[in-house]
Design a protein around this motif. Structure first.
Motif, PDB file in Angstrom:
ATOM      1  N   SER A  87      40.525  43.538  43.825  1.00  0.00           N
ATOM      2  CA  SER A  87      40.681  44.550  44.875  1.00  0.00           C
ATOM      3  C   SER A  87      42.100  44.684  45.392  1.00  0.00           C
ATOM      4  O   SER A  87      42.352  45.477  46.293  1.00  0.00           O
ATOM      5  CB  SER A  87      39.746  44.226  46.050  1.00  0.00           C
ATOM      6  OG  SER A  87      39.876  42.881  46.452  1.00  0.00           O
ATOM      7  N   GLU A  88      43.039  43.924  44.844  1.00  0.00           N
ATOM      8  CA  GLU A  88      44.440  44.047  45.254  1.00  0.00           C
ATOM      9  C   GLU A  88      44.979  45.410  44.831  1.00  0.00           C
ATOM     10  O   GLU A  88      44.847  45.805  43.672  1.00  0.00           O
ATOM     11  CB  GLU A  88      45.266  42.946  44.578  1.00  0.00           C
ATOM     12  CG  GLU A  88      46.750  43.020  44.814  1.00  0.00           C
ATOM     13  CD  GLU A  88      47.152  42.620  46.216  1.00  0.00           C
ATOM     14  OE1 GLU A  88      48.258  42.977  46.635  1.00  0.00           O
ATOM     15  OE2 GLU A  88      46.351  41.939  46.883  1.00  0.00           O
ATOM     16  N   PRO A  89      45.558  46.184  45.749  1.00  0.00           N
ATOM     17  CA  PRO A  89      46.107  47.493  45.371  1.00  0.00           C
ATOM     18  C   PRO A  89      47.076  47.391  44.203  1.00  0.00           C
ATOM     19  O   PRO A  89      48.022  46.615  44.232  1.00  0.00           O
ATOM     20  CB  PRO A  89      46.825  47.946  46.654  1.00  0.00           C
ATOM     21  CG  PRO A  89      46.057  47.290  47.757  1.00  0.00           C
ATOM     22  CD  PRO A  89      45.672  45.948  47.203  1.00  0.00           C
ATOM     23  N   GLY A  90      46.802  48.174  43.164  1.00  0.00           N
ATOM     24  CA  GLY A  90      47.628  48.163  41.973  1.00  0.00           C
ATOM     25  C   GLY A  90      47.086  47.289  40.863  1.00  0.00           C
ATOM     26  O   GLY A  90      47.500  47.407  39.710  1.00  0.00           O
ATOM     27  N   THR A  91      46.149  46.394  41.179  1.00  0.00           N
ATOM     28  CA  THR A  91      45.621  45.469  40.179  1.00  0.00           C
ATOM     29  C   THR A  91      44.443  46.099  39.447  1.00  0.00           C
ATOM     30  O   THR A  91      43.485  46.545  40.078  1.00  0.00           O
ATOM     31  CB  THR A  91      45.180  44.154  40.843  1.00  0.00           C
ATOM     32  OG1 THR A  91      46.280  43.602  41.564  1.00  0.00           O
ATOM     33  CG2 THR A  91      44.718  43.158  39.808  1.00  0.00           C
ATOM     34  N   CYS A  92      44.518  46.121  38.133  1.00  0.00           N
ATOM     35  CA  CYS A  92      43.436  46.762  37.362  1.00  0.00           C
ATOM     36  C   CYS A  92      43.374  46.151  35.972  1.00  0.00           C
ATOM     37  O   CYS A  92      43.469  46.843  34.972  1.00  0.00           O
ATOM     38  CB  CYS A  92      43.660  48.274  37.279  1.00  0.00           C
ATOM     39  SG  CYS A  92      45.337  48.756  36.781  1.00  0.00           S
ATOM     40  N   ARG A 126      33.005  43.029  42.066  1.00  0.00           N
ATOM     41  CA  ARG A 126      33.167  44.008  43.140  1.00  0.00           C
ATOM     42  C   ARG A 126      32.088  45.076  43.008  1.00  0.00           C
ATOM     43  O   ARG A 126      32.006  45.785  42.004  1.00  0.00           O
ATOM     44  CB  ARG A 126      34.557  44.627  43.072  1.00  0.00           C
ATOM     45  CG  ARG A 126      34.905  45.471  44.278  1.00  0.00           C
ATOM     46  CD  ARG A 126      36.406  45.785  44.297  1.00  0.00           C
ATOM     47  NE  ARG A 126      36.780  46.562  45.458  1.00  0.00           N
ATOM     48  CZ  ARG A 126      37.000  46.062  46.663  1.00  0.00           C
ATOM     49  NH1 ARG A 126      36.869  44.761  46.846  1.00  0.00           N
ATOM     50  NH2 ARG A 126      37.349  46.827  47.671  1.00  0.00           N
ATOM     51  N   GLY A 127      31.261  45.202  44.021  1.00  0.00           N
ATOM     52  CA  GLY A 127      30.085  46.064  43.933  1.00  0.00           C
ATOM     53  C   GLY A 127      30.396  47.543  43.789  1.00  0.00           C
ATOM     54  O   GLY A 127      29.547  48.320  43.339  1.00  0.00           O
ATOM     55  N   GLU A 128      31.615  47.968  44.163  1.00  0.00           N
ATOM     56  CA  GLU A 128      31.952  49.380  44.070  1.00  0.00           C
ATOM     57  C   GLU A 128      32.136  49.846  42.629  1.00  0.00           C
ATOM     58  O   GLU A 128      32.067  51.041  42.353  1.00  0.00           O
ATOM     59  CB  GLU A 128      33.235  49.657  44.862  1.00  0.00           C
ATOM     60  CG  GLU A 128      33.036  49.500  46.358  1.00  0.00           C
ATOM     61  CD  GLU A 128      34.314  49.107  47.079  1.00  0.00           C
ATOM     62  OE1 GLU A 128      34.599  49.688  48.127  1.00  0.00           O
ATOM     63  OE2 GLU A 128      35.020  48.225  46.578  1.00  0.00           O
ATOM     64  N   GLY A 167      29.276  42.105  44.947  1.00  0.00           N
ATOM     65  CA  GLY A 167      29.729  42.019  46.331  1.00  0.00           C
ATOM     66  C   GLY A 167      29.652  43.374  47.011  1.00  0.00           C
ATOM     67  O   GLY A 167      29.332  44.392  46.393  1.00  0.00           O
ATOM     68  N   ALA A 168      29.987  43.389  48.292  1.00  0.00           N
ATOM     69  CA  ALA A 168      29.853  44.612  49.081  1.00  0.00           C
ATOM     70  C   ALA A 168      31.169  45.373  49.242  1.00  0.00           C
ATOM     71  O   ALA A 168      31.242  46.336  49.982  1.00  0.00           O
ATOM     72  CB  ALA A 168      29.275  44.289  50.460  1.00  0.00           C
ATOM     73  N   TYR A 171      37.816  43.239  50.662  1.00  0.00           N
ATOM     74  CA  TYR A 171      39.031  42.662  50.066  1.00  0.00           C
ATOM     75  C   TYR A 171      39.114  41.164  50.321  1.00  0.00           C
ATOM     76  O   TYR A 171      39.553  40.408  49.453  1.00  0.00           O
ATOM     77  CB  TYR A 171      40.252  43.380  50.645  1.00  0.00           C
ATOM     78  CG  TYR A 171      41.590  42.811  50.236  1.00  0.00           C
ATOM     79  CD1 TYR A 171      42.089  42.987  48.945  1.00  0.00           C
ATOM     80  CD2 TYR A 171      42.381  42.108  51.152  1.00  0.00           C
ATOM     81  CE1 TYR A 171      43.320  42.470  48.579  1.00  0.00           C
ATOM     82  CE2 TYR A 171      43.615  41.602  50.785  1.00  0.00           C
ATOM     83  CZ  TYR A 171      44.082  41.781  49.497  1.00  0.00           C
ATOM     84  OH  TYR A 171      45.306  41.279  49.129  1.00  0.00           O
ATOM     85  N   ILE A 172      38.674  40.730  51.485  1.00  0.00           N
ATOM     86  CA  ILE A 172      38.786  39.324  51.854  1.00  0.00           C
ATOM     87  C   ILE A 172      37.990  38.437  50.907  1.00  0.00           C
ATOM     88  O   ILE A 172      38.282  37.249  50.740  1.00  0.00           O
ATOM     89  CB  ILE A 172      38.329  39.105  53.321  1.00  0.00           C
ATOM     90  CG1 ILE A 172      38.704  37.694  53.804  1.00  0.00           C
ATOM     91  CG2 ILE A 172      36.828  39.344  53.459  1.00  0.00           C
ATOM     92  CD1 ILE A 172      40.188  37.445  53.843  1.00  0.00           C
ATOM     93  N   CYS A 173      36.963  38.989  50.249  1.00  0.00           N
ATOM     94  CA  CYS A 173      36.132  38.189  49.351  1.00  0.00           C
ATOM     95  C   CYS A 173      36.839  37.866  48.040  1.00  0.00           C
ATOM     96  O   CYS A 173      36.278  37.165  47.199  1.00  0.00           O
ATOM     97  CB  CYS A 173      34.795  38.874  49.100  1.00  0.00           C
ATOM     98  SG  CYS A 173      33.707  38.841  50.543  1.00  0.00           S
TER      99      CYS A 173
END
Length: 445
Positions: A87-92, A126-128, A167-168, A171-173
C-alpha cells in the motif's frame, strides 16, 4: 541493455496463462520444493542465510537471520505470515507478482514453512485488490489439488495449511505487528516491541513475517544455490529485485534486475523520460523515502549506497517526476495520505501529520506565512524517531528532503511569486486515455 535484466520472478509473466500451475510446472516450478524436502529444515535456513537474501518489503533485514530468531520448538504451533498488504504510494511489485505468477509465492511459502517448522501459513492480501485475492485463492486450490499443500506434501510427511486473508485496506497494516492484530480480528495498530513477533507474534506464538517478494525468492535459492543468488547484486546487497518505474517515463513497469543497478540504467531500459521533458526528482523506495534529484542518477540502487546518499531503498518504487511537476503540490498530496492513514495510536504521528497537512495546504492556497518552512521542519523533527512505528518517520521524509532540494519553490509560494502549475502539463495521459492492451501473462481467466 537488456542483459542487465534478471528475469527470475518475472520469467513466466509473458507465458500463456502464466498464473496456472501447469504453466509454472512447465517452467521448472516446484523444483526448489522437491530439493528442500530432501534436506533437513536447518539446512534450508542456513542456505537462505548464505545467499544474503534481505527482506524485500523495505527494511532490508536479512531473511535467514530473521528465521533464526525463532526460539527452539516447544511443541506448540509457529506461524509464517506473508505480508501482501502492498500500500506504499508508488509501490506496485507484489500485486503484479501475485497476479501473473502466484505459484512463485506459494512454493516459497511451502519451503519457508518447512524450514521454520510451520504447519499453518497465512497470506495477508490487501482487500481492495479483489482480482488478486481471487487469483491467489484459485492458485492455492490448484496447489492443494496437486498435492503441494495439505497433508503429506509430495509424500514427504510434511503437512501445511495455507489461509489467504483479505485485509480491509488500511496502510498501517503493512506494519508487521499491526498486520498480526488485524489477522487476529482486532483493530490494526502497531504493538509495543519487545516482544518481537519471532517470540510472541500471531496468537502469541513464534511467528515469521516476510514480504511477498522475499518469500517468492526462496525457491530459486533452494533450486539453484546460494552462490547463484549471491553472484547477483553487490557485496552487501545480494540478489535480484523488482524495480517499479512509474510516472513520467516512456515505458513504466516492472524491471527485474540485480541490486546495484542505477536509475540511469533503468531509464535506458524504460526508454528514458517522456519525450520533450527532463528529470526533476524521483523517489528510490516509495513516497516515504527521501526524494532524490537528477544528481543522484548514478547512485547504485542497493541498501548501502542509497542510505549513504541520504535516502532508503525501501520497496524500490521509483516514481519519476519531470519539470512539469510542482514539488510542493506532490509533497502535499503524499502528506494528505499519511495524515489520513495514521492509526492515531501515538500523539506525534496523529497530531503531527494533521498539522503538516494544514500548513502545506495553507502554503498552496497562497496564505503561507514567513516562518512556515521552519515550522514544517520543526514539526518533522518532533515526529521523526518519536512515533510508535515507521509511519510517522515516513511522513516526514518527503517534506524534509523536498525542502533540502527545492526550498525555493516553498519560498515562492509563501512570497506570492509562484506560478500555479498547469495540471494538464504534468498528466501522463490525454484527455480521453485508452486502456493499454493486457499482457498475455497478466489477464484473462
Amino acid at each position: 541493455m537488456t542483459d542487465m535484466l534478471t528475469p527470475v520472478l518475472t520469467d513466466t509473466w509473458d507465458a500463456e496463462s502464466s498464473w496456472r500451475l501447469d504453466t509454472y510446472l512447465a517452467h521448472g516450478g516446484y523444483e526448489g520444493l522437491r530439493a528442500a524436502l530432501a534436506q533437513d529444515p536447518s539446512d534450508i535456513v542456513q542456505l537462505v542465510k548464505d545467499s544474503g537474501l534481505r527482506g524485500r518489503g523495505g527494511a532490508g533485514f536479512p531473511t535467514g537471520m530473521k528465521w533464526g530468531f525463532l526460539p527452539p520448538p516447544d511443541g506448540g504451533p509457529r506461524y509464517l505470515v506473508v505480508n501482501a498488504d502492498e500500500s506504499e504510494p508508488g509501490t506496485c511489485k507484489d500485486i503484479p507478482l501475485m497476479l501473473a505468477s502466484p505459484q512463485h509465492l506459494i512454493e516459497g511459502v511451502v519451503i519457508s514453512s518447512y524450514a521454520i517448522g510451520c504447519h499453518h501459513a497465512f497470506i495477508y492480501v490487501r482487500g481492495e485488490v479483489l482480482h488478486v485475492y481471487r487469483r491467489l485463492l484459485a492458485a492455492v486450490q490448484e496447489a492443494y489439488d496437486a498435492g503441494y499443500l495439505g497433508t503429506d506434501i509430495q509424500g514427504s510427511g510434511f503437512d501445511l495449511e495455507v489461509t489467504v486473508h483479505a485485509g480491509a485496506g488500511a496502510y498501517i497494516c503493512g506494519e508487521e505487528t499491526a498486520l498480526l492484530d488485524s489477522l487476529e480480528g482486532k483493530r490494526g495498530q502497531p504493538r509495543l516491541k519487545p516482544p518481537f513477533p519471532a517470540v510472541a507474534g500471531l496468537y502469541a506464538r513464534p511467528t515469521v513475517v516476510n514480504n511477498v517478494e522475499s518469500v517468492a525468492s526462496v525457491p530459486g535459492i533452494v533450486a539453484k544455490g546460494a552462490d547463484w543468488f549471491a553472484s547477483m547484486g553487490t557485496e552487501k546487497s545480494q540478489g535480484h529485485g523488482l524495480f517499479s518505474l512509474s510516472g513520467h517515463v516512456t515505458r513504466p513497469g516492472q524491471y527485474e534486475a540485480p541490486l546495484g543497478i542505477t536509475l540511469r540504467e533503468l531509464l535506458d531500459l524504460a526508454g528514458g523520460i517522456r519525450a520533450g521533458h527532463e528529470l526533476k526528482f524521483w523517489t528510490p523506495g516509495g513516497s516515504s523515502t527521501p526524494i532524490f534529484t537528477a544528481e543522484h542518477l548514478d547512485i547504485p540502487l542497493d541498501y548501502e549506497s542509497v542510505g549513504a546518499a541520504g535516502s532508503m531503498l525501501g520497496t524500490r518504487a521509483l516514481q519519476i517526476f519531470d519539470e512539469t511537476t510542482c514539488v510542493v503540490r506532490a509533497v502535499s498530496r503524499w502528506t494528505d495520505f499519511y495524515a489520513h492513514e495514521s492509526c492515531g495510536k501515538c500523539t506525534p504521528c496523529r497530531e503531527g501529520t494533521y498539522w503538516l497537512k494544514q500548513i502545506l495546504h495553507r502554503i498552496l492556497d497562497g496564505e503561507g506565512q514567513p516562518g512556515d518552512i521552519e515550522l514544517l521542519l520543526d514539526l518533522c523533527d518532533n515526529i521523526l524517531g518519536r512515533s510508535f512505528c515507521a509511519l510517522g518517520d515516513g511522513a516526514t521524509s518527503p517534506i524534509t528532503s523536498s525542502i533540502q532540494y527545492f526550498r525555493h519553490e516553498y519560498e515562492a509560494y509563501i512570497s506570492g511569486t509562484a506560478t500555479p502549475p498547469d495540471p494538464r502539463l504534468a498528466t501522463l495521459f490525454d484527455d480521453e486515455p485508452q486502456a493499454p492492451a493486457a499482457h498475455a501473462g497478466a489477464g484473462g481467466r
